[in-house]
Design a protein around this motif. Structure first.
Motif, PDB file in Angstrom:
ATOM      1  N   ILE A   1       0.773  -1.219   0.085  1.00 45.43           N
ATOM      2  CA  ILE A   1      -0.221  -0.090   0.005  1.00 45.43           C
ATOM      3  C   ILE A   1       0.849   1.254   0.047  1.00 45.43           C
ATOM      4  N   ILE A   2       0.570   2.130  -0.801  1.00 51.65           N
ATOM      5  CA  ILE A   2       1.104   3.253  -0.729  1.00 51.65           C
ATOM      6  C   ILE A   2       0.368   4.654  -0.793  1.00 51.65           C
ATOM      7  N   MET A   3       0.896   5.588   0.065  1.00 51.22           N
ATOM      8  CA  MET A   3       0.001   6.898   0.085  1.00 51.22           C
ATOM      9  C   MET A   3       0.970   7.980  -0.282  1.00 51.22           C
ATOM     10  N   SER A   4       0.261   9.098  -0.963  1.00 50.46           N
ATOM     11  CA  SER A   4       0.685  10.308  -1.336  1.00 50.46           C
ATOM     12  C   SER A   4       0.647  11.485  -0.367  1.00 50.46           C
ATOM     13  N   SER A   5       1.623  12.433  -0.591  1.00 53.70           N
ATOM     14  CA  SER A   5       1.692  13.616   0.184  1.00 53.70           C
ATOM     15  C   SER A   5       1.256  14.676  -0.891  1.00 53.70           C
ATOM     16  N   GLY A   6       0.469  15.776  -0.563  1.00 52.63           N
ATOM     17  CA  GLY A   6       0.212  16.849  -1.391  1.00 52.63           C
ATOM     18  C   GLY A   6      -1.310  16.473  -2.080  1.00 52.63           C
ATOM     19  N   THR A   7      -1.688  17.383  -3.037  1.00 54.46           N
ATOM     20  CA  THR A   7      -2.901  17.205  -3.517  1.00 54.46           C
ATOM     21  C   THR A   7      -2.894  16.817  -4.902  1.00 54.46           C
ATOM     22  N   PRO A   8      -3.972  15.706  -5.056  1.00 53.11           N
ATOM     23  CA  PRO A   8      -4.722  15.119  -4.522  1.00 53.11           C
ATOM     24  C   PRO A   8      -4.055  14.133  -3.538  1.00 53.11           C
ATOM     25  N   ALA A   9      -4.530  13.853  -2.112  1.00 53.66           N
ATOM     26  CA  ALA A   9      -4.191  12.951  -1.321  1.00 53.66           C
ATOM     27  C   ALA A   9      -4.766  11.302  -1.600  1.00 53.66           C
ATOM     28  N   VAL A  10      -3.975  10.438  -2.109  1.00 55.09           N
ATOM     29  CA  VAL A  10      -4.288   9.386  -2.757  1.00 55.09           C
ATOM     30  C   VAL A  10      -3.607   8.086  -1.985  1.00 55.09           C
ATOM     31  N   ILE A  11      -4.417   7.259  -1.859  1.00 56.28           N
ATOM     32  CA  ILE A  11      -3.940   5.718  -1.360  1.00 56.28           C
ATOM     33  C   ILE A  11      -4.204   4.755  -2.405  1.00 56.28           C
ATOM     34  N   LEU A  12      -2.915   3.998  -2.819  1.00 54.59           N
ATOM     35  CA  LEU A  12      -3.084   2.760  -3.671  1.00 54.59           C
ATOM     36  C   LEU A  12      -2.694   1.547  -3.198  1.00 54.59           C
ATOM     37  N   LYS A  13      -3.239   0.396  -3.752  1.00 54.33           N
ATOM     38  CA  LYS A  13      -3.077  -0.721  -3.402  1.00 54.33           C
ATOM     39  C   LYS A  13      -2.745  -1.975  -4.497  1.00 54.33           C
ATOM     40  N   THR A  14      -1.616  -2.739  -4.198  1.00 60.16           N
ATOM     41  CA  THR A  14      -1.383  -3.752  -5.183  1.00 60.16           C
ATOM     42  C   THR A  14      -1.422  -5.060  -4.796  1.00 60.16           C
ATOM     43  N   LEU A  15      -1.960  -6.152  -5.393  1.00 64.49           N
ATOM     44  CA  LEU A  15      -1.776  -7.378  -4.972  1.00 64.49           C
ATOM     45  C   LEU A  15      -1.290  -8.249  -5.894  1.00 64.49           C
ATOM     46  N   ASP A  16      -0.321  -7.661  -6.961  1.00 54.40           N
ATOM     47  CA  ASP A  16       0.558  -8.438  -7.769  1.00 54.40           C
ATOM     48  C   ASP A  16       1.801  -8.045  -8.066  1.00 54.40           C
ATOM     49  N   GLY A  17       2.570  -7.442  -7.040  1.00 53.07           N
ATOM     50  CA  GLY A  17       3.748  -7.016  -7.190  1.00 53.07           C
ATOM     51  C   GLY A  17       3.896  -5.997  -7.830  1.00 53.07           C
ATOM     52  N   GLY A  18       2.901  -4.765  -8.063  1.00 54.96           N
ATOM     53  CA  GLY A  18       3.127  -3.605  -8.501  1.00 54.96           C
ATOM     54  C   GLY A  18       2.620  -3.568 -10.082  1.00 54.96           C
ATOM     55  N   ASN A  19       2.084  -4.709 -10.442  1.00 58.45           N
ATOM     56  CA  ASN A  19       1.844  -4.693 -11.953  1.00 58.45           C
ATOM     57  C   ASN A  19       0.611  -4.017 -12.192  1.00 58.45           C
ATOM     58  N   THR A  20      -0.345  -3.829 -11.358  1.00 56.90           N
ATOM     59  CA  THR A  20      -1.588  -3.243 -11.295  1.00 56.90           C
ATOM     60  C   THR A  20      -1.966  -2.401  -9.924  1.00 56.90           C
ATOM     61  N   TRP A  21      -2.288  -1.313  -9.945  1.00 57.07           N
ATOM     62  CA  TRP A  21      -2.549  -0.507  -8.686  1.00 57.07           C
ATOM     63  C   TRP A  21      -4.082  -0.128  -8.651  1.00 57.07           C
ATOM     64  N   GLN A  22      -4.820  -0.185  -7.524  1.00 60.31           N
ATOM     65  CA  GLN A  22      -6.147  -0.031  -7.255  1.00 60.31           C
ATOM     66  C   GLN A  22      -6.131   1.294  -6.342  1.00 60.31           C
TER      67      GLN A  22
END
Length: 303
Positions: A56-77
Protein backbone atom coordinates in the motif's frame (compact mmCIF):
# COMPACT_ATOMS: atom_id res chain seq x y z
CA UNK A 1 12.74 8.24 -1.99
CA UNK A 2 11.13 8.66 1.44
CA UNK A 3 8.92 5.58 1.73
CA UNK A 4 10.65 2.30 2.64
CA UNK A 5 9.24 -1.03 3.77
CA UNK A 6 11.51 -4.05 4.32
CA UNK A 7 9.47 -7.25 4.50
CA UNK A 8 12.24 -9.78 5.16
CA UNK A 9 15.90 -10.38 4.31
CA UNK A 10 15.05 -10.50 0.60
CA UNK A 11 11.95 -8.42 -0.18
CA UNK A 12 11.84 -4.63 0.13
CA UNK A 13 9.85 -1.78 -1.43
CA UNK A 14 10.60 1.94 -1.76
CA UNK A 15 8.42 4.82 -2.90
CA UNK A 16 9.04 8.43 -3.78
CA UNK A 17 8.38 11.45 -5.94
CA UNK A 18 6.99 11.58 -9.47
CA UNK A 19 5.01 8.40 -8.92
CA UNK A 20 8.07 6.17 -8.62
CA UNK A 21 8.38 2.91 -6.70
CA UNK A 22 11.02 0.21 -6.54
CA UNK A 23 10.93 -3.48 -5.56
CA UNK A 24 13.88 -5.65 -4.57
CA UNK A 25 13.87 -9.44 -4.22
CA UNK A 26 17.55 -9.85 -3.30
CA UNK A 27 18.01 -7.86 -0.13
CA UNK A 28 18.34 -4.47 -1.81
CA UNK A 29 21.17 -5.33 -4.19
CA UNK A 30 19.09 -4.85 -7.35
CA UNK A 31 15.78 -3.08 -7.94
CA UNK A 32 12.92 -3.15 -10.43
CA UNK A 33 11.68 0.43 -10.89
CA UNK A 34 8.40 1.74 -12.20
CA UNK A 35 6.54 5.01 -12.53
CA UNK A 36 2.89 4.32 -11.80
CA UNK A 37 0.79 5.31 -14.81
CA UNK A 38 -1.66 8.10 -14.05
CA UNK A 39 0.21 9.14 -10.91
CA UNK A 40 3.33 10.67 -12.46
CA UNK A 41 2.89 13.82 -10.35
CA UNK A 42 2.25 12.02 -7.05
CA UNK A 43 4.78 12.12 -4.22
CA UNK A 44 4.52 8.73 -2.52
CA UNK A 45 6.03 9.55 0.88
CA UNK A 46 5.24 6.23 2.58
CA UNK A 47 4.73 2.58 1.71
CA UNK A 48 3.68 -0.49 3.70
CA UNK A 49 4.51 -3.87 2.16
CA UNK A 50 3.37 -7.29 3.36
CA UNK A 51 5.01 -9.55 0.76
CA UNK A 52 6.59 -9.45 -2.69
CA UNK A 53 3.04 -9.10 -4.07
CA UNK A 54 1.07 -6.92 -1.64
CA UNK A 55 1.78 -3.29 -0.75
CA UNK A 56 0.00 0.00 0.00
CA UNK A 57 1.33 3.46 -0.86
CA UNK A 58 0.14 6.94 0.13
CA UNK A 59 0.88 10.30 -1.44
CA UNK A 60 1.55 13.65 0.19
CA UNK A 61 0.14 16.73 -1.49
CA UNK A 62 -2.99 17.25 -3.57
CA UNK A 63 -4.74 15.03 -4.37
CA UNK A 64 -4.15 12.82 -1.34
CA UNK A 65 -4.31 9.26 -2.66
CA UNK A 66 -3.87 5.73 -1.34
CA UNK A 67 -3.13 2.87 -3.74
CA UNK A 68 -2.90 -0.88 -3.23
CA UNK A 69 -1.36 -3.69 -5.27
CA UNK A 70 -1.82 -7.44 -4.95
CA UNK A 71 0.35 -8.47 -7.89
CA UNK A 72 3.77 -7.03 -7.17
CA UNK A 73 3.01 -3.61 -8.59
CA UNK A 74 1.82 -4.75 -12.02
CA UNK A 75 -1.55 -3.14 -11.30
CA UNK A 76 -2.67 -0.63 -8.64
CA UNK A 77 -6.13 0.04 -7.28
CA UNK A 78 -7.04 3.47 -5.92
CA UNK A 79 -8.53 3.10 -2.42
CA UNK A 80 -8.70 6.77 -1.37
CA UNK A 81 -8.68 10.13 -3.13
CA UNK A 82 -9.13 13.60 -1.62
CA UNK A 83 -8.80 16.65 -3.84
CA UNK A 84 -9.29 19.05 -0.91
CA UNK A 85 -5.90 20.71 -0.37
CA UNK A 86 -6.45 20.62 3.41
CA UNK A 87 -5.68 16.88 3.26
CA UNK A 88 -1.92 16.36 3.42
CA UNK A 89 -0.85 12.84 4.40
CA UNK A 90 2.37 12.39 6.40
CA UNK A 91 2.89 8.77 7.43
CA UNK A 92 1.39 5.28 7.59
CA UNK A 93 1.81 2.26 9.86
CA UNK A 94 0.00 -1.01 10.57
CA UNK A 95 -0.68 -2.97 13.73
CA UNK A 96 -1.16 -6.09 11.61
CA UNK A 97 -1.97 -6.90 8.01
CA UNK A 98 -5.58 -5.70 8.37
CA UNK A 99 -5.46 -2.84 10.89
CA UNK A 100 -3.60 0.29 9.85
CA UNK A 101 -3.46 4.06 10.28
CA UNK A 102 -2.44 7.08 8.24
CA UNK A 103 -1.64 10.43 9.84
CA UNK A 104 -2.15 13.76 8.12
CA UNK A 105 -1.76 17.42 8.95
CA UNK A 106 -4.33 18.94 11.28
CA UNK A 107 -7.70 20.01 9.89
CA UNK A 108 -9.86 22.37 11.95
CA UNK A 109 -7.70 21.87 15.03
CA UNK A 110 -7.51 18.06 14.93
CA UNK A 111 -4.76 15.81 13.66
CA UNK A 112 -6.05 13.84 10.68
CA UNK A 113 -6.04 10.10 11.34
CA UNK A 114 -7.33 7.62 8.79
CA UNK A 115 -7.99 4.03 9.83
CA UNK A 116 -8.43 0.79 7.92
CA UNK A 117 -9.55 -2.55 9.32
CA UNK A 118 -9.64 -4.45 6.03
CA UNK A 119 -6.07 -4.29 4.84
CA UNK A 120 -6.29 -0.89 3.19
CA UNK A 121 -9.33 -1.52 1.01
CA UNK A 122 -11.36 1.17 2.80
CA UNK A 123 -10.31 4.13 4.96
CA UNK A 124 -12.31 6.24 7.40
CA UNK A 125 -11.46 9.24 9.56
CA UNK A 126 -10.86 8.34 13.21
CA UNK A 127 -13.25 10.31 15.40
CA UNK A 128 -10.92 10.21 18.39
CA UNK A 129 -7.96 11.90 16.72
CA UNK A 130 -5.91 14.18 19.01
CA UNK A 131 -6.32 17.94 19.16
CA UNK A 132 -3.52 19.91 17.50
CA UNK A 133 -1.93 22.99 19.03
CA UNK A 134 -1.44 26.15 16.90
CA UNK A 135 1.10 25.62 14.08
CA UNK A 136 1.66 22.00 15.13
CA UNK A 137 2.03 19.41 12.38
CA UNK A 138 3.75 16.28 11.21
CA UNK A 139 6.70 15.90 8.85
CA UNK A 140 6.23 13.71 5.78
CA UNK A 141 9.96 13.03 5.70
CA UNK A 142 10.33 9.28 6.28
CA UNK A 143 6.92 7.84 7.12
CA UNK A 144 7.95 7.38 10.76
CA UNK A 145 6.38 10.31 12.61
CA UNK A 146 3.56 7.78 13.14
CA UNK A 147 4.32 4.42 14.74
CA UNK A 148 2.06 1.56 15.77
CA UNK A 149 3.91 -0.30 18.51
CA UNK A 150 2.21 -3.37 19.92
CA UNK A 151 -1.12 -2.16 21.28
CA UNK A 152 -0.42 1.56 21.10
CA UNK A 153 -0.24 4.27 18.45
CA UNK A 154 2.26 7.12 18.73
CA UNK A 155 2.75 10.40 16.84
CA UNK A 156 5.55 12.96 16.98
CA UNK A 157 5.05 16.52 15.78
CA UNK A 158 6.94 19.71 15.05
CA UNK A 159 6.63 23.27 13.83
CA UNK A 160 5.27 25.70 16.39
CA UNK A 161 5.44 23.02 19.07
CA UNK A 162 6.83 19.50 19.25
CA UNK A 163 5.10 16.68 21.13
CA UNK A 164 4.83 12.92 21.54
CA UNK A 165 1.19 11.82 21.45
CA UNK A 166 0.38 8.26 22.52
CA UNK A 167 -2.85 6.27 22.82
CA UNK A 168 -3.96 2.65 23.13
CA UNK A 169 -5.22 1.40 19.77
CA UNK A 170 -8.41 -0.18 21.06
CA UNK A 171 -9.36 2.51 23.56
CA UNK A 172 -8.41 5.85 22.07
CA UNK A 173 -7.29 8.22 24.82
CA UNK A 174 -4.34 10.48 24.10
CA UNK A 175 -1.52 11.43 26.43
CA UNK A 176 0.96 14.12 25.43
CA UNK A 177 4.58 14.83 26.32
CA UNK A 178 6.50 17.90 25.21
CA UNK A 179 9.54 17.14 23.03
CA UNK A 180 11.98 20.10 23.19
CA UNK A 181 13.30 19.78 19.65
CA UNK A 182 11.73 22.95 18.29
CA UNK A 183 12.30 26.69 18.42
CA UNK A 184 9.03 27.62 16.76
CA UNK A 185 10.38 27.38 13.21
CA UNK A 186 8.19 25.57 10.70
CA UNK A 187 11.19 23.48 9.60
CA UNK A 188 12.09 22.23 13.06
CA UNK A 189 10.82 19.64 15.51
CA UNK A 190 10.43 15.89 15.98
CA UNK A 191 10.47 13.93 12.73
CA UNK A 192 10.60 10.27 13.79
CA UNK A 193 10.14 7.95 16.76
CA UNK A 194 11.21 4.35 17.43
CA UNK A 195 10.80 2.04 20.40
CA UNK A 196 12.77 -0.58 22.29
CA UNK A 197 11.84 -2.41 25.48
CA UNK A 198 13.59 0.38 27.42
CA UNK A 199 11.66 3.30 25.98
CA UNK A 200 11.52 5.56 22.96
CA UNK A 201 14.03 7.52 20.91
CA UNK A 202 12.89 10.59 18.98
CA UNK A 203 14.95 12.37 16.33
CA UNK A 204 14.53 15.50 14.28
CA UNK A 205 16.07 18.93 14.24
CA UNK A 206 15.91 21.58 11.53
CA UNK A 207 15.90 20.31 7.95
CA UNK A 208 16.75 23.76 6.61
CA UNK A 209 19.90 23.82 8.78
CA UNK A 210 20.81 20.15 8.75
CA UNK A 211 24.39 20.55 10.02
CA UNK A 212 23.23 21.99 13.35
CA UNK A 213 23.69 19.21 15.90
CA UNK A 214 21.89 20.62 18.94
CA UNK A 215 18.35 19.49 19.80
CA UNK A 216 18.16 16.69 17.25
CA UNK A 217 17.37 13.75 19.54
CA UNK A 218 15.39 13.12 22.71
CA UNK A 219 14.82 10.06 24.91
CA UNK A 220 11.84 8.94 26.95
CA UNK A 221 11.75 6.14 29.54
CA UNK A 222 9.65 3.05 29.02
CA UNK A 223 6.46 4.65 30.31
CA UNK A 224 6.96 7.62 28.02
CA UNK A 225 3.56 9.31 27.78
CA UNK A 226 3.27 12.21 30.16
CA UNK A 227 6.78 11.72 31.54
CA UNK A 228 9.77 14.02 31.22
CA UNK A 229 12.58 12.77 29.03
CA UNK A 230 16.18 13.83 28.46
CA UNK A 231 18.65 14.81 25.75
CA UNK A 232 21.41 12.34 24.79
CA UNK A 233 24.86 12.70 26.29
CA UNK A 234 26.21 12.80 22.71
CA UNK A 235 23.72 13.77 19.99
CA UNK A 236 23.64 12.71 16.35
CA UNK A 237 25.80 14.94 14.16
CA UNK A 238 23.02 16.98 12.59
CA UNK A 239 19.39 16.80 11.49
CA UNK A 240 17.89 13.29 11.36
CA UNK A 241 14.62 12.50 9.58
CA UNK A 242 14.33 8.85 10.67
CA UNK A 243 15.25 6.59 13.57
CA UNK A 244 14.89 2.80 13.64
CA UNK A 245 15.32 0.31 16.45
CA UNK A 246 17.55 -2.58 15.37
CA UNK A 247 18.24 -5.01 18.21
CA UNK A 248 19.45 -5.09 21.80
CA UNK A 249 20.34 -1.50 22.71
CA UNK A 250 21.06 -0.44 19.12
CA UNK A 251 19.31 2.36 17.22
CA UNK A 252 20.11 3.68 13.75
CA UNK A 253 19.22 7.22 12.65
CA UNK A 254 19.66 8.97 9.31
CA UNK A 255 19.03 12.23 7.52
CA UNK A 256 20.48 14.60 4.97
CA UNK A 257 23.38 15.26 7.37
CA UNK A 258 24.41 11.59 7.45
CA UNK A 259 23.77 8.40 9.42
CA UNK A 260 24.38 7.86 13.14
CA UNK A 261 24.44 4.79 15.37
CA UNK A 262 23.74 4.37 19.09
CA UNK A 263 24.56 1.18 20.98
CA UNK A 264 23.23 2.34 24.37
CA UNK A 265 19.55 3.09 23.75
CA UNK A 266 20.16 6.54 22.30
CA UNK A 267 22.33 8.04 25.02
CA UNK A 268 25.44 8.39 22.84
CA UNK A 269 25.60 8.57 19.05
CA UNK A 270 28.45 8.05 16.57
CA UNK A 271 28.33 9.22 12.95
CA UNK A 272 29.03 6.23 10.70
CA UNK A 273 28.32 7.64 7.23
CA UNK A 274 28.17 11.10 5.67
CA UNK A 275 25.86 10.38 2.74
CA UNK A 276 22.40 11.95 2.65
CA UNK A 277 19.45 9.61 3.22
CA UNK A 278 15.84 10.20 4.21
CA UNK A 279 14.76 6.91 5.75
CA UNK A 280 16.14 3.71 7.31
CA UNK A 281 14.10 0.59 8.06
CA UNK A 282 14.74 -2.87 9.48
CA UNK A 283 13.07 -6.01 8.12
CA UNK A 284 9.80 -6.95 9.77
CA UNK A 285 10.87 -10.59 9.54
CA UNK A 286 14.66 -10.77 9.50
CA UNK A 287 17.75 -8.62 10.00
CA UNK A 288 18.13 -6.68 6.75
CA UNK A 289 18.44 -2.90 7.25
CA UNK A 290 18.13 -0.57 4.26
CA UNK A 291 18.31 3.18 3.74
CA UNK A 292 16.82 5.28 0.93
CA UNK A 293 17.33 8.84 -0.21
CA UNK A 294 17.36 11.34 -3.05
CA UNK A 295 17.82 10.24 -6.63
CA UNK A 296 16.75 6.67 -5.91
CA UNK A 297 19.80 6.17 -3.69
CA UNK A 298 19.74 2.92 -1.67
CA UNK A 299 22.05 1.96 1.19
CA UNK A 300 22.54 -1.41 2.89
CA UNK A 301 23.56 -1.22 6.55
CA UNK A 302 26.37 -3.64 7.42
CA UNK A 303 26.86 -4.11 11.21
Amino acid sequence: MRGLSVVDDNVAWVSGSRGNIGISADGGKTWAWQQIKGYEKSDFRDIEAFSDKEAIIMSSGTPAVILKTLDGGNTWQEKYNKTDSAYFLDAMDFADKKHGFIMGDAIKGKVLLLETKDGGDTWSELAGAPDALPNEGGFAASGTCLRVNGKSISIVTGGGVSRLLTSPINNIKWQASVVPLTNGAASRGAFSVAFSKNGSVIVGGNYSKDAVADSVAYLFPKQQAGNKGSFPEVSPAGYQSCVEYLTGDIFLATGTSGTNLSTDNGRKWVKIDGKSYNVCRRAKHGNLVLLAGDGGKIGIYKP
